[in-house]
Structures are given as structure tokens and as C-alpha cells.
Design a protein around this motif. Structure first.
Motif, PDB file in Angstrom:
ATOM      1  N   LEU A 217      17.004  86.399 -27.036  1.00  9.81           N
ATOM      2  CA  LEU A 217      18.139  86.266 -26.116  1.00  9.81           C
ATOM      3  C   LEU A 217      18.433  84.801 -25.807  1.00  9.81           C
ATOM      4  O   LEU A 217      19.587  84.393 -25.713  1.00  9.81           O
ATOM      5  CB  LEU A 217      17.855  87.009 -24.814  1.00  9.81           C
ATOM      6  CG  LEU A 217      18.225  88.488 -24.755  1.00  9.81           C
ATOM      7  CD1 LEU A 217      17.893  89.055 -23.388  1.00  9.81           C
ATOM      8  CD2 LEU A 217      19.701  88.699 -25.057  1.00  9.81           C
ATOM      9  N   ARG A 218      17.377  84.004 -25.654  1.00 11.05           N
ATOM     10  CA  ARG A 218      17.564  82.577 -25.367  1.00 11.05           C
ATOM     11  C   ARG A 218      18.333  81.906 -26.504  1.00 11.05           C
ATOM     12  O   ARG A 218      19.249  81.118 -26.278  1.00 11.05           O
ATOM     13  CB  ARG A 218      16.204  81.901 -25.167  1.00 11.05           C
ATOM     14  CG  ARG A 218      16.296  80.460 -24.659  1.00 11.05           C
ATOM     15  CD  ARG A 218      14.958  79.759 -24.804  1.00 11.05           C
ATOM     16  NE  ARG A 218      13.866  80.536 -24.274  1.00 11.05           N
ATOM     17  CZ  ARG A 218      13.536  80.585 -22.971  1.00 11.05           C
ATOM     18  NH1 ARG A 218      14.221  79.888 -22.101  1.00 11.05           N
ATOM     19  NH2 ARG A 218      12.519  81.312 -22.568  1.00 11.05           N
ATOM     20  N   GLU A 219      17.960  82.213 -27.746  1.00  4.64           N
ATOM     21  CA  GLU A 219      18.659  81.635 -28.898  1.00  4.64           C
ATOM     22  C   GLU A 219      20.114  82.077 -28.935  1.00  4.64           C
ATOM     23  O   GLU A 219      21.017  81.285 -29.214  1.00  4.64           O
ATOM     24  CB  GLU A 219      17.952  82.046 -30.187  1.00  4.64           C
ATOM     25  CG  GLU A 219      16.586  81.420 -30.377  1.00  4.64           C
ATOM     26  CD  GLU A 219      15.886  81.927 -31.622  1.00  4.64           C
ATOM     27  OE1 GLU A 219      16.531  82.663 -32.414  1.00  4.64           O
ATOM     28  OE2 GLU A 219      14.708  81.603 -31.827  1.00  4.64           O
ATOM     29  N   GLN A 220      20.335  83.371 -28.673  1.00  4.80           N
ATOM     30  CA  GLN A 220      21.703  83.889 -28.722  1.00  4.80           C
ATOM     31  C   GLN A 220      22.562  83.317 -27.608  1.00  4.80           C
ATOM     32  O   GLN A 220      23.771  83.142 -27.770  1.00  4.80           O
ATOM     33  CB  GLN A 220      21.680  85.426 -28.617  1.00  4.80           C
ATOM     34  CG  GLN A 220      21.001  86.114 -29.776  1.00  4.80           C
ATOM     35  CD  GLN A 220      21.621  85.730 -31.098  1.00  4.80           C
ATOM     36  OE1 GLN A 220      22.820  85.889 -31.318  1.00  4.80           O
ATOM     37  NE2 GLN A 220      20.802  85.191 -31.998  1.00  4.80           N
ATOM     38  N   ALA A 221      21.953  83.017 -26.465  1.00  4.93           N
ATOM     39  CA  ALA A 221      22.722  82.506 -25.331  1.00  4.93           C
ATOM     40  C   ALA A 221      23.431  81.209 -25.682  1.00  4.93           C
ATOM     41  O   ALA A 221      24.600  81.004 -25.322  1.00  4.93           O
ATOM     42  CB  ALA A 221      21.805  82.309 -24.126  1.00  4.93           C
ATOM     43  N   ASP A 222      22.752  80.311 -26.391  1.00  5.05           N
ATOM     44  CA  ASP A 222      23.380  79.045 -26.775  1.00  5.05           C
ATOM     45  C   ASP A 222      24.625  79.285 -27.617  1.00  5.05           C
ATOM     46  O   ASP A 222      25.678  78.682 -27.398  1.00  5.05           O
ATOM     47  CB  ASP A 222      22.392  78.181 -27.563  1.00  5.05           C
ATOM     48  CG  ASP A 222      21.355  77.514 -26.671  1.00  5.05           C
ATOM     49  OD1 ASP A 222      21.464  77.651 -25.441  1.00  5.05           O
ATOM     50  OD2 ASP A 222      20.445  76.869 -27.211  1.00  5.05           O
ATOM     51  N   VAL A 223      24.490  80.175 -28.598  1.00  2.83           N
ATOM     52  CA  VAL A 223      25.600  80.445 -29.508  1.00  2.83           C
ATOM     53  C   VAL A 223      26.786  81.030 -28.748  1.00  2.83           C
ATOM     54  O   VAL A 223      27.932  80.580 -28.880  1.00  2.83           O
ATOM     55  CB  VAL A 223      25.150  81.414 -30.621  1.00  2.83           C
ATOM     56  CG1 VAL A 223      26.342  81.828 -31.485  1.00  2.83           C
ATOM     57  CG2 VAL A 223      24.068  80.773 -31.479  1.00  2.83           C
ATOM     58  N   HIS A 224      26.522  82.029 -27.917  1.00  6.75           N
ATOM     59  CA  HIS A 224      27.623  82.724 -27.236  1.00  6.75           C
ATOM     60  C   HIS A 224      28.213  81.887 -26.108  1.00  6.75           C
ATOM     61  O   HIS A 224      29.423  81.950 -25.855  1.00  6.75           O
ATOM     62  CB  HIS A 224      27.137  84.081 -26.725  1.00  6.75           C
ATOM     63  CG  HIS A 224      26.831  85.039 -27.837  1.00  6.75           C
ATOM     64  ND1 HIS A 224      27.815  85.587 -28.636  1.00  6.75           N
ATOM     65  CD2 HIS A 224      25.655  85.510 -28.313  1.00  6.75           C
ATOM     66  CE1 HIS A 224      27.260  86.369 -29.544  1.00  6.75           C
ATOM     67  NE2 HIS A 224      25.952  86.337 -29.375  1.00  6.75           N
TER      68      HIS A 224
ATOM     69  N   LEU B 280      20.227  95.380 -24.241  1.00  7.84           N
ATOM     70  CA  LEU B 280      18.986  94.620 -24.350  1.00  7.84           C
ATOM     71  C   LEU B 280      18.548  94.019 -23.018  1.00  7.84           C
ATOM     72  O   LEU B 280      17.385  94.173 -22.606  1.00  7.84           O
ATOM     73  CB  LEU B 280      19.150  93.519 -25.405  1.00  7.84           C
ATOM     74  CG  LEU B 280      17.954  92.598 -25.639  1.00  7.84           C
ATOM     75  CD1 LEU B 280      16.699  93.385 -25.957  1.00  7.84           C
ATOM     76  CD2 LEU B 280      18.271  91.595 -26.756  1.00  7.84           C
ATOM     77  N   TYR B 281      19.446  93.343 -22.334  1.00  2.00           N
ATOM     78  CA  TYR B 281      19.062  92.656 -21.095  1.00  2.00           C
ATOM     79  C   TYR B 281      18.569  93.656 -20.050  1.00  2.00           C
ATOM     80  O   TYR B 281      17.497  93.490 -19.450  1.00  2.00           O
ATOM     81  CB  TYR B 281      20.250  91.855 -20.564  1.00  2.00           C
ATOM     82  CG  TYR B 281      19.953  91.073 -19.306  1.00  2.00           C
ATOM     83  CD1 TYR B 281      19.199  89.914 -19.341  1.00  2.00           C
ATOM     84  CD2 TYR B 281      20.423  91.516 -18.071  1.00  2.00           C
ATOM     85  CE1 TYR B 281      18.919  89.203 -18.181  1.00  2.00           C
ATOM     86  CE2 TYR B 281      20.147  90.805 -16.901  1.00  2.00           C
ATOM     87  CZ  TYR B 281      19.400  89.659 -16.969  1.00  2.00           C
ATOM     88  OH  TYR B 281      19.116  88.953 -15.828  1.00  2.00           O
TER      89      TYR B 281
ATOM     90  N   ASP C 127      17.183  92.765 -35.215  1.00  2.00           N
ATOM     91  CA  ASP C 127      17.778  94.041 -34.814  1.00  2.00           C
ATOM     92  C   ASP C 127      16.983  94.536 -33.614  1.00  2.00           C
ATOM     93  O   ASP C 127      15.905  95.118 -33.753  1.00  2.00           O
ATOM     94  CB  ASP C 127      17.714  95.037 -35.970  1.00  2.00           C
ATOM     95  CG  ASP C 127      18.524  96.301 -35.682  1.00  2.00           C
ATOM     96  OD1 ASP C 127      19.068  96.418 -34.556  1.00  2.00           O
ATOM     97  OD2 ASP C 127      18.611  97.173 -36.560  1.00  2.00           O
ATOM     98  N   ALA C 128      17.503  94.264 -32.422  1.00  2.00           N
ATOM     99  CA  ALA C 128      16.732  94.496 -31.203  1.00  2.00           C
ATOM    100  C   ALA C 128      16.643  95.968 -30.814  1.00  2.00           C
ATOM    101  O   ALA C 128      15.655  96.388 -30.208  1.00  2.00           O
ATOM    102  CB  ALA C 128      17.339  93.693 -30.053  1.00  2.00           C
ATOM    103  N   ALA C 129      17.663  96.750 -31.148  1.00  2.00           N
ATOM    104  CA  ALA C 129      17.699  98.148 -30.680  1.00  2.00           C
ATOM    105  C   ALA C 129      16.475  98.956 -31.120  1.00  2.00           C
ATOM    106  O   ALA C 129      15.890  99.680 -30.302  1.00  2.00           O
ATOM    107  CB  ALA C 129      18.992  98.811 -31.132  1.00  2.00           C
ATOM    108  N   PRO C 130      16.046  98.890 -32.398  1.00  2.00           N
ATOM    109  CA  PRO C 130      14.847  99.654 -32.784  1.00  2.00           C
ATOM    110  C   PRO C 130      13.587  99.211 -32.031  1.00  2.00           C
ATOM    111  O   PRO C 130      12.706 100.035 -31.756  1.00  2.00           O
ATOM    112  CB  PRO C 130      14.715  99.372 -34.284  1.00  2.00           C
ATOM    113  CG  PRO C 130      16.072  98.968 -34.727  1.00  2.00           C
ATOM    114  CD  PRO C 130      16.667  98.244 -33.564  1.00  2.00           C
TER     115      PRO C 130
END
Length: 265
Positions: A89-96, A55-56, A26-29
Motif C-alpha cells: 500500500l505504501r508503494e501504491q500510495a506514491d503512484v496514486h 484492502l485497507y 494480487d492482494a485479494a487472494p
């Protein structure tokens, strides 16, 4: 002395060691906490920092304003959190990116069209890169604790095995649905004779379960549950026969039990 030859791993074999991953975050907090660090340091431009959910953009701001933090401790804490968030973000980039490729292919994009946006030189390279990216979205059929190896061979194998599991699941659900067309009327007949069958003990318990699930029996899981309850009711009714005796039951109640018994045997 002859050198030992290092054996290459099969391209479909799971990784020997599962790489550590940030996983769900949960990046926002975390961004909110970093914002407070800058507010406490009286960062003159903190009001320009993007929202916690961006986030970015927030990471780019924090990177550009590192010097606004006045203590070494604050700068270290902020930098460590930035490292963690960039890794996330790097991990999420692959998925998206894999999802975007799937959407592009569904919209009739050719591999030649995708080569430039995937920063490769040929359609075949785009295809292979897309398969490697897809590894991040697939469960490992051999070991759920380890990721799918990022090779085209491993991804294709994982896809085939996932498709086979899905096909087997569909067949099982279809079989459960067909069986349910026979099971539902049999279960209903048992309930119609509750007055004769109830024993204030195990038979009653299982008839209660049948009565609860039967009116809302729509999913494969519910179909299976109903079959389990009918089977258990039949088992307890058979156990009760020596105590009750068939003569104590009407012919139609006996027929209801026999039909249920024949179906679950």
C-alpha cells in the motif's frame, strides 16, 4: 588525523543500490487466505470483515482482531502478510497520489492550494514534494533497473529525457508514415506482377509477406515491416536476375522492380 570528506552524490545520479520493492501484487487472494485463518480460528466477528478487494479496511480489521487467532504460528503468519500488504500500500500510495496531483494541476489547482493537502507549509514545498512523488511513476532514463532518485533535479531530468524520447519516437513515426505513402503503391505494383515474379522460393515468400501486411498497413510498426519486406523482395529479385534474365519479364514488371529498388536503396 584529518577526517575524510564524504562526497555528496549528484541529485540527478541514479541510486547506487536499487531498493527492494514489493512491486505488483494480487492482494485479494492474500486477504482471502487471512480471512480463512480467522474462520478456522472461529473468530466471532469475521462476518464483519470487509471484502477481499477492500484492502485497507480488511487490514484494519485484521489488525484489530489479532487476538482471535489461537496459535502463535497463525498470528505470526498473519502479521507477516499484513506487513507485506502495508508495504505494498505504501508503494501504491506514491503512484496514486502523484496521479491525483497531476489531475488537480490539470484542473487549475495552484501549488498554494495543494500545500495543505500535501501536509507542507509553502507552495514551493508542495511543488518539490510533488516532484519527489512523481519519481515513483517515471522510468529511469539511465538504468531501467533502478528507480529515479527522489530529488526534484532527478525527476526533472527524467521528465526531459522521457519527453525527448517521445519526441524522437513521434518524428520516426511521422517519417515512416511519409515513406509509406511512397512505399504502398510500389508494393502494390510488385503484387500486380506476381504471376511473372513468383519463383516458389524466396521471392514468393517475401511477396506473400507484402500481400499479408499491405491491406492492413496502418501503424508505424506495420509501415516499417512493409519496407523490410519490399527491401527483401527486391534483394531476392536481383539475385534471381542472372537465372531468369530481364527479357523474361514484361516491361511493366521490370519498371515495378526498378521503382521498388530505387525506393529501398
Amino acid at each position: 588525523m584529518a577526517r575524510s570528506v564524504r562526497r555528496s552524490l549528484s541529485p540527478t545520479k541514479p541510486l547506487v543500490k536499487a531498493p527492494l520493492r514489493i512491486g505488483h501484487l494480487d492482494a485479494a487472494p492474500i486477504i482471502g487466505a487471512l480471512r480463512r485463518l480467522h474462520e478456522d480460528a472461529e473468530d466471532a466477528t469475521v462476518d464483519r470483515m470487509p471484502a477481499d478487494e477492500e484492502l485497507y479496511g480488511a487490514l484494519l480489521y485484521l489488525e484489530s482482531r489479532t487476538a482471535a487467532l489461537k496459535t502463535v504460528e497463525a498470528r505470526r503468519k498473519a502479521a507477516m502478510e499484513r506487513i507485506r500488504l502495508w508495504e505494498y500500500l505504501r508503494e501504491q500510495a506514491d503512484v496514486h497520489q502523484a496521479k491525483a496531483i497531476a489531475d488537480a494541476r490539470a484542473a487549475k489547482a495552484q501549488w498554494a492550494d495543494l500545500a495543505s493537502v500535501l501536509a507542507v507549509n509553502a507552495p514551493s514545498a508542495a511543488y518539490n514534494k510533488a516532484l519527489r512523488l512523481k519519481a515513483a511513476t517515471l522510468p529511469n532514463p539511465s538504468d531501467s533497473e533502478r528507480p529515479v532518485r527522489r530529488t526534484p533535479e532527478a525527476v526533472l531530468l527524467a521528465e526531459r529525457q522521457a519527453a525527448a524520447r517521445a519526441s524522437a519516437q513521434r518524428r520516426a513515426e511521422e517519417a515512416a508514415a511519409r515513406r509509406h505513402t511512397l512505399m504502398a503503391p510500389v508494393a502494390q505494383r510488385l503484387l500486380e506482377h506476381r504471376g511473372e515474379l513468383d519463383d516458389d522460393d524466396d521471392v514468393t515468400f517475401w511477396l506473400d509477406q507484402i500481400e499479408a501486411v499491405l491491406p492492413h498497413c496502418e501503424t508505424p510498426t506495420q509501415f516499417v515491416s512493409l519496407g523490410i519486406y519490399v527491401e527483401a523482395a527486391v534483394r531476392e529479385l536481383r539475385k534471381a536476375e542472372p537465372r531468369v534474365g530481364e527479357d523474361a519479364l514484361s516491361v511493366s514488371a521490370q519498371h515495378a522492380i526498378a521503382a521498388a529498388s530505387a525506393l529501398v536503396t
